[in-house]
Design a protein around this motif. Structure first.
Motif, mmCIF file in Angstrom:
data_model
loop_
_atom_site.group_PDB
_atom_site.id
_atom_site.type_symbol
_atom_site.label_atom_id
_atom_site.label_comp_id
_atom_site.label_asym_id
_atom_site.label_seq_id
_atom_site.Cartn_x
_atom_site.Cartn_y
_atom_site.Cartn_z
ATOM 1 N N UNK A 97 84.392 11.210 55.288
ATOM 2 C CA UNK A 97 85.042 12.099 56.248
ATOM 3 C C UNK A 97 85.747 11.326 57.354
ATOM 4 N N UNK A 98 85.228 10.132 57.648
ATOM 5 C CA UNK A 98 85.792 9.312 58.728
ATOM 6 C C UNK A 98 85.861 7.856 58.260
ATOM 7 N N UNK A 99 86.986 7.454 57.666
ATOM 8 C CA UNK A 99 87.113 6.092 57.131
ATOM 9 C C UNK A 99 86.807 4.999 58.150
ATOM 10 N N UNK A 100 87.068 5.265 59.425
ATOM 11 C CA UNK A 100 86.794 4.239 60.440
ATOM 12 C C UNK A 100 85.295 3.996 60.588
ATOM 13 N N UNK A 101 84.464 5.000 60.189
ATOM 14 C CA UNK A 101 83.010 4.845 60.295
ATOM 15 C C UNK A 101 82.493 3.849 59.266
ATOM 16 N N UNK A 102 83.226 3.691 58.170
ATOM 17 C CA UNK A 102 82.763 2.805 57.096
ATOM 18 C C UNK A 102 82.531 1.387 57.599
ATOM 19 N N UNK A 103 83.378 0.930 58.496
ATOM 20 C CA UNK A 103 83.242 -0.426 59.035
ATOM 21 C C UNK A 103 81.944 -0.563 59.820
ATOM 22 N N UNK A 104 81.622 0.453 60.624
ATOM 23 C CA UNK A 104 80.420 0.410 61.450
ATOM 24 C C UNK A 104 79.146 0.589 60.623
ATOM 25 N N UNK A 105 79.248 1.339 59.527
ATOM 26 C CA UNK A 105 78.051 1.708 58.767
ATOM 27 C C UNK A 105 77.799 0.819 57.551
ATOM 28 N N UNK A 106 78.724 -0.085 57.265
ATOM 29 C CA UNK A 106 78.629 -0.896 56.049
ATOM 30 C C UNK A 106 77.277 -1.576 55.882
ATOM 31 N N UNK A 107 76.788 -2.217 56.937
ATOM 32 C CA UNK A 107 75.551 -2.993 56.834
ATOM 33 C C UNK A 107 74.320 -2.255 57.342
ATOM 34 N N UNK A 108 74.507 -0.989 57.753
ATOM 35 C CA UNK A 108 73.380 -0.233 58.297
ATOM 36 C C UNK A 108 72.219 -0.081 57.306
ATOM 37 N N UNK A 109 72.457 0.219 56.011
ATOM 38 C CA UNK A 109 71.329 0.348 55.084
ATOM 39 C C UNK A 109 70.465 -0.908 55.007
ATOM 40 N N UNK A 110 71.106 -2.085 54.974
ATOM 41 C CA UNK A 110 70.335 -3.331 54.906
ATOM 42 C C UNK A 110 69.564 -3.557 56.202
ATOM 43 N N UNK A 111 70.229 -3.307 57.345
ATOM 44 C CA UNK A 111 69.564 -3.474 58.634
ATOM 45 C C UNK A 111 68.370 -2.528 58.738
ATOM 46 N N UNK A 112 68.557 -1.288 58.290
ATOM 47 C CA UNK A 112 67.501 -0.287 58.368
ATOM 48 C C UNK A 112 66.251 -0.729 57.625
ATOM 49 N N UNK A 113 66.434 -1.235 56.398
ATOM 50 C CA UNK A 113 65.267 -1.622 55.607
ATOM 51 C C UNK A 113 64.684 -2.952 56.052
ATOM 52 N N UNK A 114 65.522 -3.809 56.595
ATOM 53 C CA UNK A 114 64.988 -5.040 57.178
ATOM 54 C C UNK A 114 64.063 -4.695 58.343
ATOM 55 N N UNK A 115 64.480 -3.734 59.168
ATOM 56 C CA UNK A 115 63.643 -3.262 60.268
ATOM 57 C C UNK A 115 62.373 -2.611 59.747
ATOM 58 N N UNK A 116 62.555 -1.695 58.794
ATOM 59 C CA UNK A 116 61.411 -0.953 58.275
ATOM 60 C C UNK A 116 60.369 -1.850 57.638
ATOM 61 N N UNK A 117 60.805 -2.767 56.785
ATOM 62 C CA UNK A 117 59.871 -3.659 56.111
ATOM 63 C C UNK A 117 59.223 -4.630 57.088
ATOM 64 N N UNK A 118 60.039 -5.151 57.999
ATOM 65 C CA UNK A 118 59.491 -6.080 58.987
ATOM 66 C C UNK A 118 58.463 -5.425 59.877
ATOM 67 N N UNK A 119 58.780 -4.233 60.368
ATOM 68 C CA UNK A 119 57.839 -3.505 61.209
ATOM 69 C C UNK A 119 56.577 -3.136 60.435
ATOM 70 N N UNK A 120 56.769 -2.730 59.173
ATOM 71 C CA UNK A 120 55.610 -2.362 58.358
ATOM 72 C C UNK A 120 54.659 -3.528 58.145
ATOM 73 N N UNK A 121 55.211 -4.699 57.896
ATOM 74 C CA UNK A 121 54.389 -5.892 57.700
ATOM 75 C C UNK A 121 53.646 -6.240 58.989
ATOM 76 N N UNK A 122 54.360 -6.198 60.123
ATOM 77 C CA UNK A 122 53.723 -6.545 61.398
ATOM 78 C C UNK A 122 52.586 -5.592 61.738
ATOM 79 N N UNK A 123 52.814 -4.291 61.512
ATOM 80 C CA UNK A 123 51.783 -3.300 61.846
ATOM 81 C C UNK A 123 50.591 -3.423 60.902
ATOM 82 N N UNK A 124 50.858 -3.741 59.632
ATOM 83 C CA UNK A 124 49.778 -3.911 58.656
ATOM 84 C C UNK A 124 48.875 -5.077 59.049
ATOM 85 N N UNK A 125 49.486 -6.152 59.548
ATOM 86 C CA UNK A 125 48.712 -7.327 59.944
ATOM 87 C C UNK A 125 47.983 -7.116 61.269
#
Length: 208
Positions: A145-173
């Motif tokens: 819907x907004x081609x200009x958003x693609x540039x901002x959102x391109x790496x968001x999925x990887x960043x999101x899971x890097x955060x999620x996995x990193x936080x999950x590991x830290x909290x587990x420990x």
């Protein structure tokens, strides 16, 4: 001789027992005898349904990822709105360390083996690729819907899971390292702002 129709039951029995053994004593110290004792079966039964110890361990990893995926899909897929799917998926990621603490313990054990075991590395990386793909699909309607958003959102999925996995590991420990509920709310608030869901655009395109 194993009874006909028992294969799925026995395999699940062995896989669950192996998970418990990994959580209790770690992957490196695990033996087929340990698994058999925990499952309440003979080693012969295990070798009847699995090729060897490595086969058991690979099936445990696949089952852990499959179970995690199914739980997410049960809560995410019924939602009609991609944005709602995105945030429901995020909530599931944040809840894993608390709701399924065994997941990260098992994952940590396998990550230590993945650098020199191609089969384990292949399963783990496929899991990461699938996670990225889910989020890309949720965000696609916004980028289309907004081609200009693609540039901002391109790496968001990887960043999101890097955060999620990193936080999950830290909290587990260390469960006291951060407040898991508060962190979940903070992530949702940050992502809502970044995705322009609160009327505020991305912060100078600094993420993604």
């Amino acid at each position: 001789m194993p009874k006909i129709g028992m294969e799925p039951i026995r395999k699940e029995q062995v896989i669950e027992a192996t998970k418990r053994c990994i959580v209790r004593k770690g992957l490196a110290n695990l033996s087929i005898k340990d698994i058999a004792a925990a499952a309440g079966v003979s080693t012969g039964i295990i070798y009847h349904y699995f090729e060897n110890k490595e086969d058991v361990l690979l099936q445990v990893l696949k089952e852990s990822f499959r179970t995690s995926h199914e739980k997410v899909m049960q809560t995410v897929e019924p939602l009609p709105n991609p944005v709602d799917k995105f945030f429901a998926h995020l909530e599931n990621i944040n809840a894993v360390p608390k709701d399924n603490p065994e997941f990260y313990i098992v994952l940590l054990n396998y990550l230590g083996q993945s650098t020199h075991n191609p089969q384990i590395r292949k399963i783990v990386t496929k899991f990461f690729y699938n996670l990225r793909s889910y989020t890309e699909n949720y965000l696609r309607i916004k980028t289309e819907a907004d081609p200009t958003a693609a540039c901002h959102l391109k790496n968001l999925p990887v960043i999101l899971y890097a955060l999620g996995l990193g936080l999950g590991i830290m909290w587990t420990l260390d469960n006291d390292f951060y407040d898991i509920e508060e962190m979940g709310e903070s992530l949702k608030e940050w992502l809502a702002k970044y995705l322009d869901l609160t009327g505020k655009g991305p912060q100078d395109g600094s993420v993604g």
